[in-house]
Design a protein around this motif. Structure first.
Motif, PDB file in Angstrom:
ATOM      1  N   LEU A 224      -9.079  97.477  80.488  1.00 14.69           N
ATOM      2  CA  LEU A 224      -9.574  96.168  80.899  1.00 14.69           C
ATOM      3  C   LEU A 224      -9.533  95.998  82.416  1.00 14.69           C
ATOM      4  O   LEU A 224     -10.503  95.533  83.026  1.00 14.69           O
ATOM      5  N   TRP A 225      -8.406  96.387  83.041  1.00 12.22           N
ATOM      6  CA  TRP A 225      -8.215  96.206  84.492  1.00 12.22           C
ATOM      7  C   TRP A 225      -7.728  97.515  85.126  1.00 12.22           C
ATOM      8  O   TRP A 225      -6.562  97.623  85.529  1.00 12.22           O
ATOM      9  N   PRO A 226      -8.554  98.528  85.240  1.00 15.16           N
ATOM     10  CA  PRO A 226      -8.078  99.816  85.784  1.00 15.16           C
ATOM     11  C   PRO A 226      -7.560  99.708  87.215  1.00 15.16           C
ATOM     12  O   PRO A 226      -6.621 100.417  87.591  1.00 15.16           O
ATOM     13  N   ALA A 227      -8.127  98.811  88.025  1.00 15.73           N
ATOM     14  CA  ALA A 227      -7.696  98.691  89.423  1.00 15.73           C
ATOM     15  C   ALA A 227      -6.321  98.069  89.553  1.00 15.73           C
ATOM     16  O   ALA A 227      -5.677  98.188  90.608  1.00 15.73           O
ATOM     17  N   LYS A 228      -5.853  97.385  88.510  1.00 16.08           N
ATOM     18  CA  LYS A 228      -4.545  96.729  88.564  1.00 16.08           C
ATOM     19  C   LYS A 228      -3.406  97.748  88.463  1.00 16.08           C
ATOM     20  O   LYS A 228      -2.292  97.487  88.925  1.00 16.08           O
ATOM     21  N   PHE A 229      -3.667  98.915  87.921  1.00 15.09           N
ATOM     22  CA  PHE A 229      -2.599  99.892  87.662  1.00 15.09           C
ATOM     23  C   PHE A 229      -2.475 100.867  88.832  1.00 15.09           C
ATOM     24  O   PHE A 229      -3.448 101.491  89.252  1.00 15.09           O
ATOM     25  N   GLN A 230      -1.268 100.996  89.349  1.00 11.84           N
ATOM     26  CA  GLN A 230      -0.991 101.805  90.530  1.00 11.84           C
ATOM     27  C   GLN A 230       0.234 102.685  90.278  1.00 11.84           C
ATOM     28  O   GLN A 230       0.866 102.605  89.220  1.00 11.84           O
ATOM     29  N   ASN A 231       0.560 103.499  91.262  1.00 14.95           N
ATOM     30  CA  ASN A 231       1.814 104.248  91.229  1.00 14.95           C
ATOM     31  C   ASN A 231       2.642 103.921  92.463  1.00 14.95           C
ATOM     32  O   ASN A 231       2.117 103.858  93.572  1.00 14.95           O
ATOM     33  N   LYS A 232       3.907 103.670  92.244  1.00 19.14           N
ATOM     34  CA  LYS A 232       4.838 103.434  93.347  1.00 19.14           C
ATOM     35  C   LYS A 232       6.118 104.226  93.041  1.00 19.14           C
ATOM     36  O   LYS A 232       7.033 103.711  92.392  1.00 19.14           O
ATOM     37  N   THR A 233       6.131 105.466  93.471  1.00 20.66           N
ATOM     38  CA  THR A 233       7.317 106.284  93.209  1.00 20.66           C
ATOM     39  C   THR A 233       8.531 105.674  93.904  1.00 20.66           C
ATOM     40  O   THR A 233       8.464 105.294  95.072  1.00 20.66           O
ATOM     41  N   ASN A 234       9.619 105.569  93.165  1.00 13.99           N
ATOM     42  CA  ASN A 234      10.858 105.045  93.743  1.00 13.99           C
ATOM     43  C   ASN A 234      11.266 105.870  94.968  1.00 13.99           C
ATOM     44  O   ASN A 234      10.863 107.028  95.111  1.00 13.99           O
ATOM     45  N   GLY A 235      12.091 105.294  95.795  1.00 11.84           N
ATOM     46  CA  GLY A 235      12.550 106.017  96.975  1.00 11.84           C
ATOM     47  C   GLY A 235      13.953 105.584  97.369  1.00 11.84           C
ATOM     48  O   GLY A 235      14.494 104.612  96.841  1.00 11.84           O
TER      49      GLY A 235
END
Length: 454
Positions: A224-235
């Motif tokens: 439905l919202w592909p642009a809403k999903f991202q990756n933010k690897t912990n650091g």
């Protein structure tokens, strides 16, 4: 049941008698454990609402008993440690689908529920508008997978269903018996779905985790919202976990890279690759590691009374005690290594690399399996550390009261670290990063951030 009955347990004490406070706290923990055992027998969908109610009732009983004894009742608060027990079996569905009973939530927070229902209605309308040509059955499946309220029927839907059922019954008036319909489960509020709908962005905390979120956990939302999903690897910050906690190694890095700008730009450390075989750098590196091992050795002696040899490989696993993180697998490997060494001849043992195996971590107070794992580690240590035949070839240590300050002592001293969670269960992990930047080799599963570190 009201919100005033559910305060955090960390706010626990307002009593004059320390012994009374400790006795009440012990009794509360015992009651909570009983609740945990009861709740585990329930269907997973029933657990969240039953959990809170039972804990509150148990605490009320304890406080009533204290009051009946004539003592001043402390302002003891209520916690829900049951959550840790619910998750100890590692069931990912329970972790992914945190739900709340709609009836209970409506009683406690009626205005919140009113808003949630409006959001749910608006979302359903949005989905129908977004997929005008979708097959009706597939559209219903998609909406039911994504909507906030599970098993919820609005008054209008209930009236329509009742009318449809009456019409169907009239057509089947000549039938002998009507087929019984399976009653739906209780209406639930799916908090994760609410977050996906209302949030600006959704991310996993490591690349592999983000892909699981998109492909499995919230696949309908992703479509439905592909642009809403991202990756933010912990650091983690090099300021604390290298520059501050390991000044010996930091001094070497600054010397060989030219300045300390590497603290805020780790790519500057790539300069070290050209000097990797430089004997002078290698000598300084070893000296820095030995200095940190000496600090760690002294702490272990002070905290546990165990004398560990500094010329051994320091093999360290410090993290939350949990079945999926597999401290149990680690200690079983140590037992196997110990038995193999016992079967060796003296000549064969002379070729064995001495090893100090260090464990540390915390767990929920009601997590019984974690306590069993800790007890096993200490029991193995009692045997191995007092075996004159093995001597300094193998030591097993569990350091108590694990916290950040202790981590700042252990991590810089490590030479090998275990990050062996069951593949697919570790969202990211951050201690792997801390060990890595302190010049430690990692043995681990390809899970979480281990994939990106490799």
């Amino acid at each position: 049941l009201s919100l005033h009955d559910a305060l955090p347990i960390s706010a626990v004490v307002d009593g004059r008698d320390q012994l009374l406070r400790e006795a009440v706290r012990d009794e509360l923990l015992a009651r909570e454990l009983e609740v945990a055992l009861v709740v585990r027998q329930l269907d997973r969908r029933q657990r969240p609402q039953v959990e809170l109610a039972l804990v509150v009732l148990a605490h009320r009983a304890v406080l009533a008993a204290v009051a009946a004894g004539g003592a001043r009742v402390p302002a003891v608060a209520v916690s829900t440690p049951v959550r840790g027990v619910l998750l100890e079996d590692g069931q990912r569905e329970e972790q992914q689908r945190r739900v709340l009973c709609l009836d209970l939530l409506e009683e406690l927070l009626p205005r919140h529920v009113e808003i949630i229902k409006k959001i749910d209605d608006q979302f359903i309308t949005l989905v129908k508008a977004h997929y005008p040509d979708m097959d009706a059955a597939e559209l219903d499946r998609s909406i039911n997978a994504m909507r906030i309220l599970e098993n919820y029927v609005s008054p209008a839907e209930a009236a329509a269903a009742k009318a449809a059922k009456a019409a169907a019954a009239a057509k089947k008036a000549d039938a002998e018996e009507e087929e019984e319909e399976e009653a739906p489960g209780p209406a639930m509020v799916r908090m994760a779905n609410l977050c996906c709908i209302s949030g600006f962005a959704v991310n996993g905390v490591a690349a592999i985790h983000s892909e699981i979120v998109k492909d499995v956990v919230f696949n309908d939302f992703y479509k439905l919202w592909p642009a809403k999903f991202q990756n933010k690897t912990n650091g983690v910050t090099p300021r604390r976990w290298l520059a501050f906690c390991n000044p010996q190694l930091s001094e070497i890095l600054t010397k060989w890279t030219g300045d300390d700008s590497w603290i805020t730009d780790m790519s500057k450390l790539e300069k070290l690759a050209d000097e990797a075989k430089n004997p002078e750098l290698q000598k300084e590196w070893v000296a820095a590691k030995v200095a940190r091992k000496q600090i760690c050795k002294d702490y272990i002696k002070e905290a546990t009374g165990i004398e560990v040899p500094i010329n051994s490989m320091f093999d360290i696993q410090v993290k939350r005690i949990h079945e999926y993180k597999r401290q149990f697998l680690n200690i079983m490997g140590i037992i196997y290594r110990y038995k193999q060494m016992k079967a060796m001849t003296p000549e064969e043992r002379a070729k064995v690399v001495p090893r100090v195996c260090v464990f540390g971590g915390k767990a929920y107070a009601t997590y019984l399996q974690a306590k069993r794992i800790v007890r096993l580690v200490t029991a193995v240590g009692e045997v191995v550390n007092n075996d004159p035949e093995i001597g300094d070839l193998l030591k097993v240590v569990f350091v108590p009261d694990y916290n950040v300050s202790l981590a700042e002592t252990l991590i810089p001293a490590s030479e090998l670290s275990q990050h062996i969670s069951t593949a697919g269960t570790e969202a990211s992990g951050t201690s792997n990063m801390k060990f890595q930047m302190n010049g430690c080799l990692i043995i681990g599963t390809l899970d979480g951030a281990n994939v990106e570190i490799r």
